[in-house]
Design a protein around this motif. Structure first.
Motif, PDB file in Angstrom:
ATOM      1  N   UNK A  13       0.807  -1.216   0.000  1.00 45.80           N
ATOM      2  CA  UNK A  13       0.000   0.000   0.000  1.00 45.80           C
ATOM      3  C   UNK A  13       0.838   1.262   0.000  1.00 45.80           C
ATOM      4  N   UNK A  14       2.145   1.163   0.157  1.00 51.03           N
ATOM      5  CA  UNK A  14       2.998   2.348   0.170  1.00 51.03           C
ATOM      6  C   UNK A  14       2.956   3.058  -1.185  1.00 51.03           C
ATOM      7  N   UNK A  15       3.120   4.367  -1.198  1.00 51.65           N
ATOM      8  CA  UNK A  15       3.055   5.122  -2.444  1.00 51.65           C
ATOM      9  C   UNK A  15       4.015   4.616  -3.518  1.00 51.65           C
ATOM     10  N   UNK A  31      12.131  10.763  -3.405  1.00 52.65           N
ATOM     11  CA  UNK A  31      12.377  11.774  -2.382  1.00 52.65           C
ATOM     12  C   UNK A  31      11.068  12.499  -2.119  1.00 52.65           C
ATOM     13  N   UNK A  32      10.821  12.813  -0.846  1.00 51.53           N
ATOM     14  CA  UNK A  32       9.584  13.461  -0.453  1.00 51.53           C
ATOM     15  C   UNK A  32       9.844  14.918  -0.118  1.00 51.53           C
ATOM     16  N   UNK A  33       8.946  15.798  -0.533  1.00 52.33           N
ATOM     17  CA  UNK A  33       9.001  17.209  -0.176  1.00 52.33           C
ATOM     18  C   UNK A  33       7.819  17.501   0.738  1.00 52.33           C
ATOM     19  N   UNK A  34       8.110  17.629   2.045  1.00 49.24           N
ATOM     20  CA  UNK A  34       7.045  17.724   3.031  1.00 49.24           C
ATOM     21  C   UNK A  34       6.523  19.144   3.245  1.00 49.24           C
ATOM     22  N   UNK A  35       6.891  20.079   2.405  1.00 54.12           N
ATOM     23  CA  UNK A  35       6.424  21.460   2.569  1.00 54.12           C
ATOM     24  C   UNK A  35       5.217  21.758   1.677  1.00 54.12           C
ATOM     25  N   UNK A  39      -0.164  16.378   1.491  1.00 54.35           N
ATOM     26  CA  UNK A  39       0.231  15.545   0.360  1.00 54.35           C
ATOM     27  C   UNK A  39       1.570  16.044  -0.172  1.00 54.35           C
ATOM     28  N   UNK A  40       2.672  15.552   0.374  1.00 53.14           N
ATOM     29  CA  UNK A  40       3.987  16.016  -0.083  1.00 53.14           C
ATOM     30  C   UNK A  40       4.228  15.647  -1.535  1.00 53.14           C
ATOM     31  N   UNK A  41       4.941  16.516  -2.245  1.00 57.35           N
ATOM     32  CA  UNK A  41       5.323  16.191  -3.606  1.00 57.35           C
ATOM     33  C   UNK A  41       6.324  15.041  -3.606  1.00 57.35           C
ATOM     34  N   UNK A  42       6.261  14.213  -4.632  1.00 58.23           N
ATOM     35  CA  UNK A  42       7.224  13.138  -4.812  1.00 58.23           C
ATOM     36  C   UNK A  42       8.186  13.533  -5.936  1.00 58.23           C
ATOM     37  N   UNK A  43       9.475  13.421  -5.684  1.00 62.13           N
ATOM     38  CA  UNK A  43      10.485  13.557  -6.726  1.00 62.13           C
ATOM     39  C   UNK A  43      11.035  12.169  -6.991  1.00 62.13           C
ATOM     40  N   UNK A  44      10.855  11.672  -8.197  1.00 65.24           N
ATOM     41  CA  UNK A  44      11.168  10.280  -8.519  1.00 65.24           C
ATOM     42  C   UNK A  44      12.227  10.229  -9.614  1.00 65.24           C
ATOM     43  N   UNK A  81       5.878  14.218  -9.018  1.00 67.28           N
ATOM     44  CA  UNK A  81       4.592  13.535  -8.942  1.00 67.28           C
ATOM     45  C   UNK A  81       3.756  14.166  -7.841  1.00 67.28           C
ATOM     46  N   UNK A  82       2.525  14.542  -8.181  1.00 66.07           N
ATOM     47  CA  UNK A  82       1.567  15.018  -7.186  1.00 66.07           C
ATOM     48  C   UNK A  82       0.686  13.831  -6.804  1.00 66.07           C
ATOM     49  N   UNK A  83       0.730  13.396  -5.554  1.00 63.30           N
ATOM     50  CA  UNK A  83      -0.055  12.216  -5.164  1.00 63.30           C
ATOM     51  C   UNK A  83      -1.545  12.503  -5.177  1.00 63.30           C
TER      52      UNK A  83
END
Length: 233
Positions: A13-15, A31-35, A39-44, A81-83
Motif C-alpha cells: 500500500x505504500x506510495x 524523495x519526499x518534499x514535506x512542505x 500531500x507532499x510532492x514526490x520527486x522520482x 509527482x503530485x499524489x
C-alpha cells in the motif's frame, strides 16, 4: 549515539509501489518534499526503463494525481509527482495506528534514500538515537513486514559495496569470473544464470541493483545537473 540503518518495509500500500510493480526492471528512487501540506510532492528518479513505460505506469497508478517529466540524462528520467491521496488515505486501510504514522514525520530521523520496490520500500536512514530507531522499527514491525539489513554507528567507515546483499555480491562475482563484464563479453546472461541456478531475469535484476548501489556509493555525487525539460500530463 547516532545510527545509520538500512531496512526494507514490505507493504504494497505504500506510495508508488504499484508503479514499481508495473515496471519491475526499473529502479525508482523517491524523495519526499514535506512542505506541501498533507500531500507532499514526490520527486522520482527512474533508470532502467523507457519514458513511455514509466509514463504509462504513472498515468495508470491509483495513487498518482499528476506527474511531470522534469529532466532526463541518458536512460535516467526524473519526475515530479503530485499524489492523489494523503498518506493517511493511502495507508489507512492497512495500518491500524494512524497517529503513530503521523508521529514518524516528527521523529529524530532523516530518511536519506527510498527505493520503491514492487512489494514495498527499501530505505536508508539516519537516527539521532537508538530510541528513535527502535520507535521507528517498532511501528513498522507492528504494521507491516520490517526487515533490517544493516545498523551501524554514524562515522563508522565502510568500503564501497558493503551495501550489497549477499546475493548481489555473489551475482557480481560470478559474472565477473565468467567474463560477463569482459570486452568483448565472454559469457552470456544465461551462462551466469546457469552457474547460479536461477533464471536469467533474476540475474539481470541482481546485477542491475548491485551496479546501481555501487554507482550511488562511488560516483553518483559527481552526476552532472540534469537539463531543464518539462513535460506535464
Amino acid at each position: 549515539m547516532r545510527l545509520v540503518a538500512e531496512f526494507e518495509i514490505k507493504c504494497e500500500a505504500l506510495p508508488l509501489v504499484e508503479v514499481a510493480s508495473s515496471v519491475p526492471e526499473a529502479t525508482l528512487i523517491l524523495k519526499l518534499q514535506f512542505n506541501h501540506g498533507e500531500r507532499p510532492l514526490f520527486l522520482v528518479t527512474v533508470s532502467g526503463s523507457s519514458h513511455q513505460e514509466i509514463g504509462d505506469a504513472l498515468t495508470a497508478a491509483y495513487d498518482v494525481g499528476e506527474w511531470t517529466l522534469v529532466g532526463q540524462a541518458g536512460d535516467t528520467h526524473r519526475y515530479q509527482v503530485i499524489p492523489a491521496l494523503s498518506f493517511e488515505e493511502q495507508l489507512g486501510g492497512h495500518i491500524d495506528d494512524l497517529s503513530g504514522l503521523e508521529s514518524l514525520a516528527t521523529a529524530d530521523a532523516i530518511i536519506e534514500r527510498i527505493e520503491v520496490l514492487p512489494n514495498g520500500w527499501q530505505q536508508t536512514g539516519w537516527f539521532a538515537s537508538r530510541e528513535a530507531f527502535d520507535n521507528f522499527a517498532s511501528f513498522w514491525q507492528q504494521n507491516a513486514d520490517f526487515q533490517l539489513s544493516r545498523l551501524t554507528r554514524d562515522g563508522e567507515s565502510e568500503p564501497p559495496g558493503d551495501g550489497l546483499t549477499d546475493q548481489q555480491q555473489e551475482a557480481l562475482r560470478t559474472a565477473y569470473e565468467l567474463g560477463y563484464f569482459d570486452i568483448p563479453r565472454q559469457a552470456s546472461l544465461e551462462t551466469v544464470a546457469a552457474e547460479l541456478n536461477i533464471s536469467a531475469s533474476s540475474v539481470s535484476e541482481r546485477l542491475r541493483r548491485a551496479q546501481t548501489q555501487l554507482i550511488e556509493e562511488t560516483v553518483a555525487t559527481t552526476w552532472p545537473p540534469l537539463p531543464d525539460r518539462t513535460t506535464t500530463h
